[in-house]
Design a protein around this motif. Structure first.
Motif, PDB file in Angstrom:
ATOM      1  N   ASP A  88       0.702  -1.208  -0.069  1.00 49.16           N
ATOM      2  CA  ASP A  88       0.052  -0.084  -0.156  1.00 49.16           C
ATOM      3  C   ASP A  88       0.891   1.087   0.121  1.00 49.16           C
ATOM      4  O   ASP A  88       1.257   1.785   1.220  1.00 49.16           O
ATOM      5  CB  ASP A  88      -0.792  -0.006   1.086  1.00 49.16           C
ATOM      6  CG  ASP A  88      -1.937   0.783   1.000  1.00 49.16           C
ATOM      7  OD1 ASP A  88      -2.008   1.971   0.319  1.00 49.16           O
ATOM      8  OD2 ASP A  88      -3.012   1.039   1.868  1.00 49.16           O
ATOM      9  N   LEU A  89       1.348   1.683  -1.274  1.00 45.95           N
ATOM     10  CA  LEU A  89       2.068   2.534  -1.629  1.00 45.95           C
ATOM     11  C   LEU A  89       1.928   3.950  -0.458  1.00 45.95           C
ATOM     12  O   LEU A  89       2.965   4.430   0.159  1.00 45.95           O
ATOM     13  CB  LEU A  89       2.030   3.091  -2.799  1.00 45.95           C
ATOM     14  CG  LEU A  89       3.168   4.069  -3.323  1.00 45.95           C
ATOM     15  CD1 LEU A  89       4.642   3.518  -3.340  1.00 45.95           C
ATOM     16  CD2 LEU A  89       2.928   4.614  -4.886  1.00 45.95           C
ATOM     17  N   TRP A  90       0.552   4.461  -0.536  1.00 48.29           N
ATOM     18  CA  TRP A  90       0.294   5.543   0.327  1.00 48.29           C
ATOM     19  C   TRP A  90       0.320   5.282   1.826  1.00 48.29           C
ATOM     20  O   TRP A  90      -0.024   6.506   2.564  1.00 48.29           O
ATOM     21  CB  TRP A  90      -1.065   6.260  -0.197  1.00 48.29           C
ATOM     22  CG  TRP A  90      -0.835   6.663  -1.546  1.00 48.29           C
ATOM     23  CD1 TRP A  90      -1.070   6.207  -2.982  1.00 48.29           C
ATOM     24  CD2 TRP A  90      -0.090   7.977  -1.883  1.00 48.29           C
ATOM     25  NE1 TRP A  90      -0.498   7.101  -3.795  1.00 48.29           N
ATOM     26  CE2 TRP A  90       0.057   8.110  -3.319  1.00 48.29           C
ATOM     27  CE3 TRP A  90       0.710   8.942  -1.154  1.00 48.29           C
ATOM     28  CZ2 TRP A  90       0.750   9.028  -4.116  1.00 48.29           C
ATOM     29  CZ3 TRP A  90       1.262  10.092  -1.779  1.00 48.29           C
ATOM     30  CH2 TRP A  90       1.139  10.010  -3.123  1.00 48.29           C
ATOM     31  N   LYS A  91       0.383   4.032   2.296  1.00 47.20           N
ATOM     32  CA  LYS A  91       0.570   4.135   3.631  1.00 47.20           C
ATOM     33  C   LYS A  91       2.268   4.319   4.108  1.00 47.20           C
ATOM     34  O   LYS A  91       2.450   4.229   5.266  1.00 47.20           O
ATOM     35  CB  LYS A  91       0.062   2.815   4.038  1.00 47.20           C
ATOM     36  CG  LYS A  91      -1.454   2.441   4.126  1.00 47.20           C
ATOM     37  CD  LYS A  91      -2.041   2.632   5.466  1.00 47.20           C
ATOM     38  CE  LYS A  91      -3.423   2.664   5.541  1.00 47.20           C
ATOM     39  NZ  LYS A  91      -4.210   1.554   4.992  1.00 47.20           N
ATOM     40  N   LEU A  92       3.106   4.216   3.402  1.00 50.24           N
ATOM     41  CA  LEU A  92       4.439   4.247   3.630  1.00 50.24           C
ATOM     42  C   LEU A  92       4.766   5.910   3.833  1.00 50.24           C
ATOM     43  O   LEU A  92       3.981   6.747   3.677  1.00 50.24           O
ATOM     44  CB  LEU A  92       5.367   4.246   2.312  1.00 50.24           C
ATOM     45  CG  LEU A  92       5.115   2.599   1.666  1.00 50.24           C
ATOM     46  CD1 LEU A  92       6.168   2.482   0.271  1.00 50.24           C
ATOM     47  CD2 LEU A  92       5.755   1.580   2.798  1.00 50.24           C
ATOM     48  N   SER A  93       5.770   6.003   4.688  1.00 51.50           N
ATOM     49  CA  SER A  93       6.150   7.190   5.055  1.00 51.50           C
ATOM     50  C   SER A  93       6.471   8.143   3.955  1.00 51.50           C
ATOM     51  O   SER A  93       7.029   7.663   2.893  1.00 51.50           O
ATOM     52  CB  SER A  93       7.366   7.371   6.309  1.00 51.50           C
ATOM     53  OG  SER A  93       8.502   6.931   5.434  1.00 51.50           O
ATOM     54  N   PRO A  94       6.681   9.612   3.749  1.00 52.75           N
ATOM     55  CA  PRO A  94       6.801  10.251   2.792  1.00 52.75           C
ATOM     56  C   PRO A  94       8.197  10.157   2.089  1.00 52.75           C
ATOM     57  O   PRO A  94       8.589   9.819   1.038  1.00 52.75           O
ATOM     58  CB  PRO A  94       6.988  11.871   3.192  1.00 52.75           C
ATOM     59  CG  PRO A  94       5.777  11.813   4.066  1.00 52.75           C
ATOM     60  CD  PRO A  94       6.007  10.389   5.071  1.00 52.75           C
ATOM     61  N   GLY A  95       9.134   9.629   3.233  1.00 53.98           N
ATOM     62  CA  GLY A  95      10.598   9.550   2.907  1.00 53.98           C
ATOM     63  C   GLY A  95      10.644   7.969   2.096  1.00 53.98           C
ATOM     64  O   GLY A  95      11.380   8.067   1.265  1.00 53.98           O
ATOM     65  N   LYS A  96       9.962   7.107   2.627  1.00 51.59           N
ATOM     66  CA  LYS A  96       9.996   5.784   1.912  1.00 51.59           C
ATOM     67  C   LYS A  96       9.325   5.929   0.462  1.00 51.59           C
ATOM     68  O   LYS A  96       9.695   5.097  -0.336  1.00 51.59           O
ATOM     69  CB  LYS A  96       9.112   4.666   2.594  1.00 51.59           C
ATOM     70  CG  LYS A  96       9.825   4.336   4.013  1.00 51.59           C
ATOM     71  CD  LYS A  96       9.866   2.973   4.250  1.00 51.59           C
ATOM     72  CE  LYS A  96      10.931   2.503   4.936  1.00 51.59           C
ATOM     73  NZ  LYS A  96      10.431   2.414   6.457  1.00 51.59           N
ATOM     74  N   ILE A  97       8.317   6.863   0.226  1.00 55.32           N
ATOM     75  CA  ILE A  97       7.627   6.969  -1.024  1.00 55.32           C
ATOM     76  C   ILE A  97       8.620   7.504  -1.887  1.00 55.32           C
ATOM     77  O   ILE A  97       8.783   7.141  -3.205  1.00 55.32           O
ATOM     78  CB  ILE A  97       6.216   7.836  -1.006  1.00 55.32           C
ATOM     79  CG1 ILE A  97       5.339   7.074  -0.092  1.00 55.32           C
ATOM     80  CG2 ILE A  97       5.771   8.106  -2.317  1.00 55.32           C
ATOM     81  CD1 ILE A  97       4.160   7.955   0.190  1.00 55.32           C
ATOM     82  N   ASP A  98       9.377   8.766  -1.459  1.00 60.96           N
ATOM     83  CA  ASP A  98      10.488   9.326  -2.159  1.00 60.96           C
ATOM     84  C   ASP A  98      11.455   7.963  -2.827  1.00 60.96           C
ATOM     85  O   ASP A  98      12.044   8.141  -3.784  1.00 60.96           O
ATOM     86  CB  ASP A  98      11.316  10.370  -1.498  1.00 60.96           C
ATOM     87  CG  ASP A  98      10.335  11.673  -1.245  1.00 60.96           C
ATOM     88  OD1 ASP A  98       9.541  11.606  -1.955  1.00 60.96           O
ATOM     89  OD2 ASP A  98      10.871  12.428  -0.462  1.00 60.96           O
ATOM     90  N   LYS A  99      11.677   7.265  -1.783  1.00 60.68           N
ATOM     91  CA  LYS A  99      12.794   6.066  -1.918  1.00 60.68           C
ATOM     92  C   LYS A  99      12.215   5.299  -2.956  1.00 60.68           C
ATOM     93  O   LYS A  99      13.007   4.748  -3.935  1.00 60.68           O
ATOM     94  CB  LYS A  99      13.357   5.376  -0.763  1.00 60.68           C
ATOM     95  CG  LYS A  99      13.954   4.303  -0.656  1.00 60.68           C
ATOM     96  CD  LYS A  99      15.409   4.276  -0.151  1.00 60.68           C
ATOM     97  CE  LYS A  99      16.490   3.152  -0.108  1.00 60.68           C
ATOM     98  NZ  LYS A  99      16.633   2.722  -1.556  1.00 60.68           N
TER      99      LYS A  99
END
Ligand SMILES: Nc1ncnc2c1ncn2[C@@H]1O[C@H](COP(=O)(O)OP(=O)(O)OP(=O)(O)O)[C@@H](O)[C@H]1O
Length: 255
Positions: free
Chosen positions: A87-98
């Motif tokens: 669930d991409l949008w459950k990741l932290s903003p930093g993890k989404i950037d990564k």
């Protein structure tokens, strides 16, 4: 073509295997005192090895959909499962950037090149962000630029390149990191027929040869010839979703 592929940073996958699945995407924007609902519960999926075209009238929500699928714009409702991210949008903003850095290539209309950098430096910079050392980054940048026919232009800055050449630099930059997901938003609209054709062929090749899942927003019906799948969106809803076989010899875009 069912051979498993191993691409840097991701476990082996197979052509035809699901790369991304979105369920119930809703996005609203506030305009004045009211909200407009731009995505109205969109379900979407894309597979490795496919070029999936997203078509539809201006304002229908195509760019918003791509932004929600790629971790650029948070939907108000819904879920995006992409590669190993459940669930991409459950990741932290930093993890989404990564996630974007590691797995996604972006090709947008405006090229987004740095004015001061040469073609080679543009590609190297993207690779260095990923942690690739300078020697390796230089070699991969050179190879990526040669693969898009820009070998003789590697030391040129954007102001010294044509629109088609700039778009090819942007593609080389996106492809050099071997992305598993490629998001292209109107990648050919600012280009003449010949340059546009080079660009769409490179996207087709990334899907066929490397198993990338290519999601390409376009207004241009001629690009359908290169697609495995064409999805029509209108007023924030998917109207139809047609699987097809890419044409063996598409009519040249310059005709
Ligand atoms: N940040 C925003 N704030 C308010 N409204 C927005 C925002 N972004 C997009 N919209 C609106 O959402 C709708 C869908 O926009 P979107 O860019 O997704 O459409 P599109 O299908 O990609 O259009 P085009 O083909 O013209 O690029 C449009 O009406 C647009 O004005």
């Amino acid at each position: 073509m069912n051979a498993p592929l191993t691409i840097k940073g991701v476990s082996a996958f197979t052509h035809g295997e699901s790369a991304l699945t979105a369920k119930g995407l809703v996005k609203r924007f506030k305009t004045g005192r009211t909200f407009i609902e731009v995505l109205k519960g969109v379900d979407f999926d894309a597979r490795h090895g496919d070029v999936t075209m997203v078509m539809g009238p201006s304002g229908s929500g195509k760019s918003t959909l791509v932004a929600a699928l790629s971790g650029l714009l948070k939907p108000d409702e819904g879920k995006v499962q992409a590669l190993e991210a459940a669930d991409l949008w459950k990741l932290s903003p930093g993890k989404i950037d990564k996630f974007r850095l590691d797995h996604c290539g972006f090709i947008f209309q405006g090229f987004n090149l740095f004015p001061a950098l040469t073609a080679k430096q543009q590609v190297m910079t993207a690779l260095k962000y990923q942690g690739v050392g300078p020697g390796e980054a230089g070699r991969r940048a050179q190879a990526a630029l040669e693969s898009v026919g820009l070998g003789p232009r590697v030391n040129q800055r954007p102001s010294e390149l044509s629109g088609g050449e700039k778009q090819r630099v942007a593609i080389a930059r996106a492809l050099a990191k071997n992305p598993n997901l490629i998001f292209a938003d109107e990648p050919t609209s600012a280009l003449d027929g010949k340059s546009g054709e080079i660009v769409i062929r490179l996207l087709r090749q990334a899907a066929t040869e490397r198993g990338a899942a290519v999601i390409c927003v376009t207004h241009d019906p001629r690009l359908e010839a290169y697609a495995d799948r064409v999805i029509h969106i209108e007023d924030g809803r998917i109207l139809d979703d047609v699987r097809r076989t890419p044409d063996a010899n598409p009519t040249p875009l310059s005709h």
